[in-house]
Design a protein around this motif. Structure first.
Motif, mmCIF file in Angstrom:
data_model
loop_
_atom_site.group_PDB
_atom_site.id
_atom_site.type_symbol
_atom_site.label_atom_id
_atom_site.label_comp_id
_atom_site.label_asym_id
_atom_site.label_seq_id
_atom_site.Cartn_x
_atom_site.Cartn_y
_atom_site.Cartn_z
ATOM 1 N N ALA A 8 0.803 -1.525 0.113
ATOM 2 C CA ALA A 8 0.222 0.254 -0.213
ATOM 3 C C ALA A 8 0.734 1.272 -0.186
ATOM 4 C CB ALA A 8 -0.949 0.698 1.385
ATOM 5 N N ASN A 9 2.636 1.111 0.568
ATOM 6 C CA ASN A 9 2.982 2.240 1.099
ATOM 7 C C ASN A 9 3.304 2.697 -0.379
ATOM 8 O OD1 ASN A 9 4.603 4.201 1.650
ATOM 9 N ND2 ASN A 9 6.372 2.975 2.006
ATOM 10 N N ALA A 12 0.848 4.351 -2.785
ATOM 11 C CA ALA A 12 -0.014 5.244 -2.556
ATOM 12 C C ALA A 12 1.965 6.618 -3.335
ATOM 13 C CB ALA A 12 0.626 5.919 -0.758
ATOM 14 N N CYS A 220 0.452 -6.897 -7.890
ATOM 15 C CA CYS A 220 1.208 -5.342 -7.176
ATOM 16 C C CYS A 220 2.992 -5.181 -8.172
ATOM 17 C CB CYS A 220 0.813 -5.164 -6.262
ATOM 18 S SG CYS A 220 1.538 -3.925 -5.604
ATOM 19 N N THR A 287 -4.562 3.202 -3.707
ATOM 20 C CA THR A 287 -4.279 1.603 -2.635
ATOM 21 C C THR A 287 -6.211 1.171 -1.741
ATOM 22 O OG1 THR A 287 -3.987 4.475 -1.391
ATOM 23 C CG2 THR A 287 -2.599 2.898 -1.338
#
Length: 500
Positions: A8-9, A12, A220, A287
């Protein structure tokens, strides 16, 4: 490369970088504090009018108005970069480095400037060249001669047989060919850097593609690398190559989604999801649509199409955007129909209607009338008609579902369109407010009044049933042969048209 805990980081960061990076970066190593003096003249050359870059197949492509920006190497945007960030988001790093120097004494050049320049350019990963700035006024003959001597020494030290890395800029009277020489050197740097980075991304993507059927596969990682490559092409105005990357990304995602053995959240249940996002890739943060190692299909497929349509508009191909959009809406509508039990009531009808209208608005606003051949122009208007027709059918059905069926004009077309569409069957029907009993009674009275036989202009009209007769079914079957696209949408239930 990208652990699940930090996924997620990274997403972002990736979205933030995309939102702030829209031009190729050219870094400026200002050795002699010259940038404030030459900045207006250098930035006045941007964007580069006629640039030549290699596309993905290593063929030279002429790029009109290549967007770029000069940034000092001391700028915060180029500092404090962790190695892992540089590795993941290499597309935002400088594509060329301009080293600005000046010197008015040979001894100073030998003892101070030369060692410093050697230290700066020893990094072979950077594509660099040196711009010697002469401050000597033409009236000062001695200073002009010294500047020429220093520049000659600079050329000896840093030019090679294979490549010239020096050019001279006279502040007072720039030479006629200086700007052409400067842009040529910048293009050579950008071209070499772009080729090297494209090769890097392709190698990494190939490694991940080979692991697609293995347990370690992580979509991802693949997405970040693939879209980084696409975005790098987009920044370089190589829009055709960027579009191809998004097409391949979509195919890979569909294969991943259809893989059995793992249930994924489809999405579409958030507030506002019934409003289609086919032309707005930034409607939701990445995200928000990620789930573990994949993305929710409802949001992500719209995101991919929005990126594709944006590139098609940049390529001046609105007709292709309309054609792709119509096919996408048809197929995605079927995906929504299979999940009507888990989606909000009438979600499909509202989404299709808003998708058609937003696509019509985007394509018509990007369409240049008179610049297309007549046959292609006719095809474009036919596509718009199909989109309007599909939006009308869904809007009519939505009106019937929420209780306005009595106000719909009774005609064979409307009856057939409504009756041949599958009806939504949500797990939980919308709740009725406790104080709505009086409104319901009034509504029932109104429906009874409007559905009774009435005479208009002395003509007795009978309301047509929603179920079409055998004659109407046959008429619609024949009409389907002329407009297979529209009728295939009407017949998208599991039953056949004659079994409804």
């Amino acid at each position: 490369m990208c652990e699940r805990s930090s996924m997620a980081n990274f997403l972002a960061q990736f979205q933030a970088i995309k939102n702030t990076s829209d031009r190729l970066v050219i870094s400026v190593e200002d050795v002699s504090d010259l940038w404030p003096t030459v900045k207006p003249a250098f930035e006045g050359r941007l964007p580069f009018k006629r640039a030549t870059l290699n596309n993905k197949t290593r063929n030279l492509v002429l790029v009109e108005k290549l967007p770029a920006e000069f940034i000092l190497t001391t700028d915060s945007r180029l500092r404090s970069r962790f190695p892992q960030e540089q590795f993941l988001f290499w597309f935002r790093e400088p594509y060329a480095t301009v080293v600005l120097v000046t010197c008015e004494d040979l001894d100073e050049f030998k003892t101070i400037l030369k060692p410093r320049l050697k230290l700066i350019v020893q990094n072979d990963e950077r594509e660099w060249f040196v711009v010697f700035v002469s401050k000597a006024h033409p009236a000062n003959d001695q200073a002009s001669k010294m500047a020429k001597k220093v520049y000659a020494k600079l050329e000896v030290e840093f030019n090679t047989k294979k490549r010239e890395r020096c050019c001279k800029y006279d502040i007072h009277f720039p030479e006629a060919n200086f700007w052409e020489d400067l842009e040529s050197k910048i293009m050579e740097c950008i071209r070499n850097t772009l080729d090297r980075r494209v090769q890097f991304y392709e190698d990494e993507i190939r490694k991940l593609s080979e692991q697609r059927l293995m347990p370690v596969w992580n979509f991802c990682n693949f997405f970040i690398l693939k879209e980084s490559l696409a975005f790098m092409f987009e920044m370089a105005n190589l829009h055709e190559d960027a579009l191809r990357e998004y097409d391949e990304l979509e195919l890979c995602y569909l294969e991943t989604v259809n893989m059995t053995g793992k249930q994924r959240d489809f999405g579409g249940a958030d507030h506002g999801d019934d409003q289609a996002a086919l032309v707005n890739p930034g409607s939701k943060a990445l995200t928000q649509i990620v789930q573990e190692d994949s993305f929710r299909e409802f949001e992500f497929r719209q995101y991919l199409f929005a990126c594709q349509s944006k590139l098609l508009f940049k390529l001046n191909r609105p007709i292709e955007a309309a054609s792709r959009g119509y096919s996408f809406i048809i197929s995605f509508s079927k995906s929504l129909s299979l999940r009507e039990r888990i989606l909000p009531f009438c979600m499909r009808e509202v989404w299709v209607t808003t998708a058609c209208l937003s696509l019509i608005e985007a394509t018509t606003s990007n369409y240049n009338a008179g610049h297309m051949v007549p046959d292609i122009e006719k095809e474009f208007f036919r596509l718009l008609g199909d989109l309007y027709s599909l939006a009308r059918v869904k809007f009519m059905r939505l009106a019937y579902l929420i209780g306005y069926g009595a106000d719909i004009e009774r005609s064979p077309v409307n009856s057939a369109s409504l009756s041949l569409l599958p009806w939504p069957k949500p797990a939980i029907w919308p709740s009725v407010p406790p104080d709505a009993s009086t409104e319901v009674l009034e509504k029932e009275k109104l429906i009874l009044q409007t559905t009774s036989r009435t005479k208009h202009f002395g003509i007795l009209r009978k309301p047509l049933p929603l179920e079409p007769t055998v004659l109407l079914r046959e008429a619609n079957r024949r009409r389907a042969s002329l407009s297979a696209g529209n009728m295939s949408e009407m017949f998208d239930s599991r039953q056949g048209p004659m079994d409804g």
